[in-house]
Design an enzyme around this catalytic site. Structure first.
Site, PDB file in Angstrom:
ATOM      1  N   GLU A  92       0.813  -1.218   0.000  1.00 56.87           N
ATOM      2  CA  GLU A  92       0.000   0.000   0.000  1.00 56.87           C
ATOM      3  C   GLU A  92       0.851   1.274   0.000  1.00 56.87           C
ATOM      4  OE1 GLU A  92      -2.934  -0.359   3.099  1.00 56.87           O
ATOM      5  OE2 GLU A  92      -3.941  -2.023   2.083  1.00 56.87           O
ATOM      6  N   GLU A 117      -4.847  -8.250  -0.977  1.00 56.45           N
ATOM      7  CA  GLU A 117      -5.676  -8.254   0.227  1.00 56.45           C
ATOM      8  C   GLU A 117      -7.112  -8.015  -0.213  1.00 56.45           C
ATOM      9  OE1 GLU A 117      -4.497  -5.295   3.027  1.00 56.45           O
ATOM     10  OE2 GLU A 117      -2.389  -5.937   3.093  1.00 56.45           O
TER      11      GLU A 117
END
Length: 704
Positions: free
Chosen positions: A317, A436
């Site tokens: 991220e 994810e």
């Protein structure tokens, strides 16, 4: 997952999800292979034709299997191909790679992609797929290529119908090796969340120390890959060497080696480093790049000789302070590029190891994926993989702004994101890993934020839409799915729904609850079935099959329980669930329906402070769905003042055992003095109005 999603009120949350492909074991007796001689046709008239086809089932598990198909062209070169066959046992293709596969009845056709349509004489093209089966998984015995029946050898000249491959941008290089196949084999995947990424150490966020037994259990549940998020910032020395603590590195290597020994594909990364120090890269380029290169240099050297089933992911991220999205795309391009060059230079198996590159914020927005495409084009490396994360439509994911149901907004968010990933990357031969996935609010420590039936619809849809777009998914599990100390699923039904979605569709319904008032007459009740292409078969109460016509009727997609059946099911009409019935279908997971008796909830006056007000609430069999807050002029009160519907748990929390609803400090921090009208919405459809008066830090409340 970012720190912002993982923490609530200063403590880590136990959430995050992921998807799965459920391969249980290799077919008994080894690989089932079939060599079929056949014919391959060029797009030129009067071309010599011939081919050899090798069809192999490389793995099989209950209800599913993986097959690989190699086609060798023995005739003149061709520039596009269709391979067709019929499954003798009614099998179905559920996910394919290196070909587009369509079915009509029992007939299956695999069509070349833009990058593998050209096949020279004596050259071989390969593709593969995951499939579903029931009863038997008998291999097909006959193939046709470009409309010509396979007969073996080089046949006479033919005049076939040309097959045209889709066009592709000239800047895109065709994929080399088997990255599409490898990433498909990683499906499904599971994240060891809030563990090796926890700060400062493995057990700091409440999960137990990882054991070989736990990894073995996860593998036995059908997961084929494991993502090991790792935070390194607290485990290395100072500049300029940034030497990784040998004890920590050995621990990571131990878990990696255990995972590989269990048969997993394994992914490691720099995880919370992304927001701890990498995010300062725009203003501290030299220091951040030196640290980044030092860490990845050590990891590349440590794992240089490890199996190709070990995969490196550059950054989790990625995010950068003080930058626009376009500026963030550019600095991420620099870090991703240096990561690839550094790992490739380290040699050994790293020369061809799969390397996973994220979009900015691992976002599924088109602009972010376009920016990553530029990186792929410039690096021109055949063993790169794209990754994004997916946590659903935000109002539904956290239950804010009235996002209490799985509706068209949620569905369109799934299909839109997955379509963008498919068309941007997969259609060009670049595999995508949803590194994810889950819902942000799915957390066993914060129950009831999203109603269970709505959760099931989401999990079923994500599995289906990812499968049909050839996306590999990795469930984020920080402890909310698998109860690690006992090695059991906290909700077996959710696991079963995710598992089934890898190979088939499951039906759902407009609700999995039927609320019946505790007093008054009992009437028939109806639900709308979401059949998802399957057929209704029967309705059961425990081991008893209910009678069609007497206990229920089905008209189109409407299931109606008769008055007689409802009277029997509510029993003594005590508050809460009185009976659970189960709708069964032609395939997929059955849909359970709870019959609930309730009385309208009741509330009482309360006095407190902005540090938290506890509202006495007798739920009486009902459950809270959401809460609205308005000032006297009708405008939205409290946080997120663009909506009257407040965020579940962050602003209000029901406690069914204590018969209370807590209004949190986070709610009052953004509430003005004066009168505030709250509307509590319950799952039965009941509503209660409650009035607050706030003056400074003092708050009083009473039913309206």
């Amino acid at each position: 997952m970012s720190v912002f999603a993982e923490f609530r009120n200063g403590s880590p949350s136990s959430q995050h999800v992921r998807r799965t492909r459920w391969r249980v074991g290799v077919i008994a007796g080894g690989v089932a292979a079939l060599l079929v001689a056949g014919t391959m046709v060029t797009v030129n008239a009067h071309a010599a034709a011939g081919c050899r086809v090798a069809y192999a089932v490389s793995s099989q598990w209950p209800g599913g299997f993986t097959a690989n198909v190699n086609v060798t062209n023995l005739g003149d070169p061709i520039t596009g191909w269709n391979l067709s066959w019929a499954f003798p046992s009614g099998q179905r293709v559920t996910q394919a790679w290196n070909a587009t596969v369509t079915s009509s009845g029992g007939q299956v056709t695999a069509t070349s992609m833009s990058y593998n349509g050209a096949v020279g004489t004596n050259a071989t093209v390969s593709f593969g797929f995951n499939g579903s089966w029931t009863g038997n998984n008998t291999a097909p015995t006959s193939f046709t290529l470009n409309g010509v029946t396979c007969t073996g050898g080089v046949g006479p000249t033919t005049t076939p119908t040309p097959t045209v491959s889709p066009t592709v941008s000239p800047t895109v290089s065709p994929p080399a090796g088997n990255r599409m196949e490898m990433v498909a084999a990683m499906q499904p995947g599971w994240n060891l969340g809030n563990t090796l990424d926890a700060i400062p150490d493995e057990t700091a966020w409440g999960n137990p120390r990882t054991t070989r037994e736990m990894l073995h259990h996860i593998r036995s549940q059908g997961y084929n890959s494991i993502r090991l998020p790792v935070t390194w910032s607290n485990h290395h020395g100072p500049a300029p060497d940034y030497t990784i603590d040998p004890t920590w590195l050995n621990r990571i290597r131990e878990v990696v080696d255990w995972s590989l020994a269990e048969g997993f594909y394994v992914m490691i990364n720099l995880h919370h480093d992304s927001w701890q120090w990498i995010n300062t890269y725009p203003t501290e380029r030299t220091a951040v790049m030196s640290r980044y290169k030092a860490l990845w240099g050590q990891l590349a050297t440590t794992f240089r000789s490890h199996s190709s089933k070990l995969v490196f992911e550059s950054i989790n991220e990625p995010q950068f302070a003080g930058t626009s999205d376009a500026e963030g795309d550019q600095v991420l391009h620099e870090l991703n590029g240096e990561f690839v060059r550094l790992v490739r230079r380290s040699g050994g198996n790293n020369a061809t190891r799969l390397l996973v590159l994220p979009t900015l914020h691992t976002s599924g927005e088109q602009a972010r994926m376009d920016a990553l495409t530029t990186t792929f084009d410039q690096l021109n490396d055949p063993n790169l993989v794209a990754t994004i994360h997916f946590y659903g439509w935000w109002p539904f994911s956290v239950n804010i702004a009235g996002g209490t149901r799985y509706d068209s907004n949620v569905e369109q968010d799934i299909t839109g994101t997955f379509d963008r990933a498919y068309h941007t990357f997969v259609s060009r031969g670049i595999p995508v890993i949803i590194g994810e996935w889950a819902l942000l609010s799915y957390d066993y420590t914060r129950p009831g934020i999203i109603q269970r039936g709505e959760l099931l619809k989401f999990f079923e849809a994500v599995g289906y839409h990812a499968r049909t777009r050839q996306l590999t998914t990795m469930l984020w599990d920080a402890g909310s799915f698998l109860h690690r100390p006992e090695l059991r699923w906290r909700d077996q039904g959710i696991y079963e729904m995710m598992k089934a979605s890898l190979t088939t569709r499951s039906a759902t319904a407009s609700s999995d609850q039927i609320y019946v008032p505790r007093t008054g007459g009992i009437t028939s009740r109806s639900l709308t079935l979401n059949l998802n292409g399957v057929s209704f078969r029967s309705l059961w109460h425990g081991n008893t099959q209910l009678a069609n016509g007497t206990d229920y009727t089905v008209s189109g997609n409407t299931l109606t329980l008769t008055q007689a059946a409802m009277t029997r099911l509510v029993g003594n009409r005590a508050h809460g669930v009185n009976a659970t019935i189960e709708a069964r279908f032609s395939q997929g997971v059955p849909w359970q329906i709870n019959v609930v008796s309730y009385d309208p909830p009741l509330q009482a006056a309360a006095t407190g402070t902005t540090g938290g007000l506890t509202v006495p609430t007798q739920f009486r069999g009902d459950e809270l769905a959401t809460m609205e807050a308005r000032y006297a002029d009708g405008s939205a009160a409290g946080p997120a003042n663009w909506t009257t519907y407040k965020e579940f748990w962050t602003n209000f929390r029901p406690d069914y055992g204590a018969n209370t609803i807590l209004l949190t400090p986070e709610f009052f921090n953004e509430v003005n003095d004066g009168t505030i009208t709250l509307t509590f919405h319950f799952r039965s459809g009941a509503q209660l109005t409650y009035r607050l008066t706030k003056s400074g830090s003092s708050v009083t409340g009473s039913p309206a």
